[in-house]
Design a protein around this motif. Structure first.
Motif, PDB file in Angstrom:
ATOM      1  N   HIS A 129      -2.024  13.052   2.503  1.00  0.00           N
ATOM      2  CA  HIS A 129      -1.813  12.032   1.481  1.00  0.00           C
ATOM      3  C   HIS A 129      -3.128  11.374   1.095  1.00  0.00           C
ATOM      4  CE1 HIS A 129      -0.101   8.450  -0.446  1.00  0.00           C
ATOM      5  NE2 HIS A 129      -0.879   7.731   0.337  1.00  0.00           N
ATOM      6  N   PHE A 130      -4.032  11.208   2.052  1.00  0.00           N
ATOM      7  CA  PHE A 130      -5.300  10.531   1.771  1.00  0.00           C
ATOM      8  C   PHE A 130      -6.302  11.515   1.191  1.00  0.00           C
ATOM      9  CE2 PHE A 130      -4.137   6.512   3.473  1.00  0.00           C
ATOM     10  CZ  PHE A 130      -3.192   6.793   4.440  1.00  0.00           C
ATOM     11  N   GLN A 187       1.063  16.070   6.867  1.00  0.00           N
ATOM     12  CA  GLN A 187       1.568  15.348   5.707  1.00  0.00           C
ATOM     13  C   GLN A 187       0.897  13.991   5.577  1.00  0.00           C
ATOM     14  OE1 GLN A 187       5.711  13.904   5.764  1.00  0.00           O
ATOM     15  NE2 GLN A 187       6.070  15.284   4.046  1.00  0.00           N
ATOM     16  N   TYR A 188       0.659  13.355   6.731  1.00  0.00           N
ATOM     17  CA  TYR A 188       0.090  12.019   6.738  1.00  0.00           C
ATOM     18  C   TYR A 188      -1.332  12.010   6.195  1.00  0.00           C
ATOM     19  CZ  TYR A 188      -1.023   7.325   8.486  1.00  0.00           C
ATOM     20  OH  TYR A 188      -1.391   6.017   8.589  1.00  0.00           O
ATOM     21  N   ALA A 212      -2.321   2.124  -4.671  1.00  0.00           N
ATOM     22  CA  ALA A 212      -3.187   2.824  -3.717  1.00  0.00           C
ATOM     23  C   ALA A 212      -4.239   1.881  -3.144  1.00  0.00           C
ATOM     24  CB  ALA A 212      -3.871   4.007  -4.394  1.00  0.00           C
ATOM     25  N   ARG A 230       0.844  -1.193   0.000  1.00  0.00           N
ATOM     26  CA  ARG A 230       0.000   0.000   0.000  1.00  0.00           C
ATOM     27  C   ARG A 230       0.878   1.241   0.000  1.00  0.00           C
ATOM     28  NH1 ARG A 230      -5.194   1.120   1.161  1.00  0.00           N
ATOM     29  NH2 ARG A 230      -5.658  -0.704   2.413  1.00  0.00           N
ATOM     30  N   GLU A 231       0.594   2.122  -0.957  1.00  0.00           N
ATOM     31  CA  GLU A 231       1.308   3.389  -1.038  1.00  0.00           C
ATOM     32  C   GLU A 231       1.125   4.138   0.279  1.00  0.00           C
ATOM     33  OE1 GLU A 231      -0.670   6.316  -3.186  1.00  0.00           O
ATOM     34  OE2 GLU A 231       1.089   7.567  -3.519  1.00  0.00           O
ATOM     35  N   ALA A 232       2.191   4.724   0.780  1.00  0.00           N
ATOM     36  CA  ALA A 232       2.104   5.397   2.076  1.00  0.00           C
ATOM     37  C   ALA A 232       2.404   6.888   1.926  1.00  0.00           C
ATOM     38  CB  ALA A 232       3.086   4.765   3.047  1.00  0.00           C
ATOM     39  N   PRO A 233       1.968   7.674   2.899  1.00  0.00           N
ATOM     40  CA  PRO A 233       2.256   9.104   2.870  1.00  0.00           C
ATOM     41  C   PRO A 233       3.770   9.344   2.881  1.00  0.00           C
ATOM     42  CG  PRO A 233       0.632   8.610   4.554  1.00  0.00           C
ATOM     43  CD  PRO A 233       1.129   7.306   4.032  1.00  0.00           C
ATOM     44  N   PRO A 234       4.205  10.464   2.323  1.00  0.00           N
ATOM     45  CA  PRO A 234       5.637  10.754   2.327  1.00  0.00           C
ATOM     46  C   PRO A 234       6.154  10.766   3.761  1.00  0.00           C
ATOM     47  CG  PRO A 234       4.379  12.549   1.310  1.00  0.00           C
ATOM     48  CD  PRO A 234       3.409  11.512   1.717  1.00  0.00           C
ATOM     49  N   ARG A 268     -11.761   8.084   2.808  1.00  0.00           N
ATOM     50  CA  ARG A 268     -11.677   8.899   1.599  1.00  0.00           C
ATOM     51  C   ARG A 268     -12.758   8.462   0.615  1.00  0.00           C
ATOM     52  NH1 ARG A 268      -6.154   8.359  -1.266  1.00  0.00           N
ATOM     53  NH2 ARG A 268      -6.874   6.210  -1.374  1.00  0.00           N
ATOM     54  N   PRO A 285      -3.875   3.231   7.626  1.00  0.00           N
ATOM     55  CA  PRO A 285      -3.976   3.597   6.207  1.00  0.00           C
ATOM     56  C   PRO A 285      -5.221   3.011   5.556  1.00  0.00           C
ATOM     57  CG  PRO A 285      -1.761   2.815   6.714  1.00  0.00           C
ATOM     58  CD  PRO A 285      -2.599   2.551   7.923  1.00  0.00           C
ATOM     59  N   SER A 315      -8.106   5.320   3.973  1.00  0.00           N
ATOM     60  CA  SER A 315      -8.453   5.078   2.562  1.00  0.00           C
ATOM     61  C   SER A 315      -9.952   4.877   2.429  1.00  0.00           C
ATOM     62  CB  SER A 315      -7.809   3.775   2.091  1.00  0.00           C
ATOM     63  OG  SER A 315      -6.691   4.013   1.339  1.00  0.00           O
TER      64      SER A 315
END
Lengths: 142, 212
Positions: B132-133, B128-129, A139, A31-35, B93, B86, B90
């Motif tokens: 991203h979503f 930032q976290y 994603a 799973r793509e993760a936040p930077p 979202r 996550p 997701s």
């Protein structure tokens, strides 16, 4: 120069460890993760096509993640708990699913931010054998 | 019994039965349409959130005032979480995307992620976290005492669990998504695992029910 013929076969032997017998890995993804994320999760369908029990007892991804483990999310009375797993056992002809909310590969300290679409080699260890598989960064599940 | 008495009795019974049947019919017709069954927990007289103060990802204090007038989907987690957090963000979202057809939610809905791991998650990291979503997601955290002022009201549990022999740890935590209403009412608790279409449908139902 005399050493070369001896060294070369030895080096090759080291990199030619046998693949995990019967292991077929499908629908693998990370799973793509936040930077800046320090931890990511890998998922896949693991099928055992051999006629005996398949035991995966480790995972590694040198050069991509500093530390990798097999983990399981357990939802107990509304709480999410993460439990490390020493092994994954797959009976013959069975498929074990690593999916969100359950078993997953916990991939810690990525060496760099992994972009969507990147292919990351993860090595699954079964005792002396190992199988390297490329996991795609996505994603969502394939 | 005389013939006329029997007829009268029969007539009486027929009328009584008819009246009874009609009464039932009209009673059912006029009963408030009970909302389609909403699963998850919808409290009949919902308690309200009391004051709290967290440190927002945007650098500003995040208090109950940020929730007033909004339908807030609240989720507690931490950024060192590989799987549940996550996955849930997701899903949220997707939920907000599905709820674009609910004018009320599209206008006044929001998602708030609260980190229960302030030792590792600074408010700026959270921006930032969650960004991203979805850029619109809010996030916040607070040192243990101020965090507890919110988590204890909501029955949110969180515990550090060591990983291996070093300093590393994970956090076991309540994985439910909570719905807080515009008057700070604790409307619903949705337990994990969450499926976006299902969650969106229930939220839509709750909003419609309460807006009647």
């Amino acid at each position: 120069m005399k050493m070369a013929p001896i060294l070369l076969p030895l080096l090759l032997a080291g990199s030619l460890a046998e693949a995990c017998e019967g292991l077929v890995v499908e629908r693998q993804w990370i799973r793509e993760a936040p930077p800046g994320a320090r931890v990511m999760a890998g998922y896949a369908e693991l099928r055992n096509e051999a006629s005996s029990l398949l035991v995966i007892n480790g995972v590694e991804s040198p050069g991509y993640f500093e530390h990798t483990m097999i983990h399981e999310t357990q939802l107990v009375e509304g709480r999410a708990r993460m439990a490390p797993r020493e092994t994954l056992e797959i009976a013959q002809a069975a498929t074990l699913s690593l999916a969100p909310g359950g078993l997953h590969l916990m991939l810690m300290q990525p060496v760099s931010d992994l972009a969507l679409g990147a292919e990351i080699p993860l090595t699954l260890q079964c005792g002396e054998s190992r199988t390297e598989v490329r996991f795609l960064v996505r994603a969502s599940a394939p | 019994m005389a013939a006329t008495d029997r007829t009268a009795l029969a007539l009486f019974v027929v009328i009584a039965l008819l009246a009874f049947a009609l009464g039932i019919h009209f009673a059912r017709k006029n009963a408030p349409e009970s909302s389609a069954p909403v699963e998850g927990m919808l409290w009949p007289s919902p308690p309200r959130l009391e004051a709290f103060m967290l440190d927002g990802a945007d650098g500003k204090p995040l208090t109950e005032e940020v929730l007033a007038g909004k339908w807030t989907l609240l989720f507690f987690g931490f950024t060192h979480c590989p799987d549940v957090c996550p996955t849930t963000l997701s899903t949220l979202r997707e939920v907000t995307s599905l709820l674009k057809d609910s004018p009320e939610f599209a206008k006044n809905g929001q998602v708030l992620f609260v980190s229960v791991d302030p030792a590792r998650d600074a408010p700026a990291d959270l921006a930032q976290y969650v960004g991203h979503f979805d850029r619109s997601f809010r996030a916040a955290t607070a040192p243990p005492a101020r965090l507890a002022a919110l988590t204890s009201q909501l029955g949110i549990l969180h515990t550090r669990v060591k990983l291996g022999s070093g300093e590393d740890y994970t956090v076991d935590h309540t994985a439910s998504v909570l719905l807080i209403g515009p008057g700070l009412e604790r409307l619903a608790v949705f337990s994990a695992p969450h499926a976006a279409p299902d969650l969106a449908a229930r939220i839509r139902q709750i909003i419609e029910f309460l807006q009647d």
